[in-house]
Write a protein that holds these residues in place. Sequence first.
Motif, PDB file in Angstrom:
ATOM      1  N   TYR A  33       0.834  -1.207   0.000  1.00 42.39           N
ATOM      2  CA  TYR A  33       0.000   0.000   0.000  1.00 42.39           C
ATOM      3  C   TYR A  33       0.866   1.254   0.000  1.00 42.39           C
ATOM      4  CZ  TYR A  33      -3.461   3.407   1.634  1.00 42.39           C
ATOM      5  OH  TYR A  33      -4.265   4.515   1.764  1.00 42.39           O
ATOM      6  N   SER A  52      -0.446   8.046   5.601  1.00 41.62           N
ATOM      7  CA  SER A  52      -1.012   7.714   4.292  1.00 41.62           C
ATOM      8  C   SER A  52      -2.346   8.415   4.063  1.00 41.62           C
ATOM      9  CB  SER A  52      -1.215   6.201   4.198  1.00 41.62           C
ATOM     10  OG  SER A  52      -2.402   5.810   4.877  1.00 41.62           O
ATOM     11  N   LEU A  56      -7.107   3.210   3.681  1.00 45.91           N
ATOM     12  CA  LEU A  56      -6.549   1.899   4.032  1.00 45.91           C
ATOM     13  C   LEU A  56      -7.636   0.843   4.215  1.00 45.91           C
ATOM     14  CD1 LEU A  56      -3.615   0.855   4.544  1.00 45.91           C
ATOM     15  CD2 LEU A  56      -4.068   1.132   6.983  1.00 45.91           C
ATOM     16  N   VAL A  59      -8.002  -2.080   1.677  1.00 47.46           N
ATOM     17  CA  VAL A  59      -7.018  -3.157   1.522  1.00 47.46           C
ATOM     18  C   VAL A  59      -7.636  -4.473   1.997  1.00 47.46           C
ATOM     19  CG1 VAL A  59      -4.742  -4.000   2.221  1.00 47.46           C
ATOM     20  CG2 VAL A  59      -5.101  -1.547   1.803  1.00 47.46           C
TER      21      VAL A  59
END
Length: 208
Positions: A33, A52, A56, A59
């Motif tokens: 990622y 980030s 997320l 994922v």
Amino acid sequence: MNLMPIYSVPLWQSEYPEFEEHKEIFLSAIRIYKEQNPTKEIPRSNIAGYQSPNTLQGVAELRPLFEYICQMGFKAVADLDFIDCDIALTEAWLNINDSRQCMNSEHVHGEVFSGVFYLKAPKESGKLSIQNPAINKMWKGCSLTSQKDQFTAESIRIEPEEGNIILFPSYLPHSVETNNHDDERISISFNLIALPKGIINYPSQNND
């Protein structure tokens, strides 16, 4: 004279039950990622580390973790005696504090519940500091106590442990202390929404 404690702040802690089995899967997934998202977004709180985008939750390898976090949200709703609610994870993001300059400044989140999962947490890599929302730090009483308690402590400091999840109401101001270890500290932050039952449309489990 009677002492009447009038307010209380809830906080939940749990160990992800399949951490040892899933740790390397999670680490591999977040490395991929990060390679796909090498540029930091405008950081929410991270100083000198990597934070980030808040995507997320997409994922696939992390889905068992996020499902467990949602179960914690249902338990929190029950503990707080909310009306019958559904829970959904609205966003999640990766924090990597990989040097002795890395930390996270004080901030709050949105939604109803927020939290953090510790994927990699060497000793002295940065405690979670949660501020007491009932105290004004300018109050002169803060300097007059010999031992801090729930009435006089400006904050609590929680040592991160790999595999642990901390869940708290999103209004709580919190920060992460400086990483004083040579190794990186990896955590996943997230927000949960709670809405009256029937409002959230969950994705279909049909794989057709």
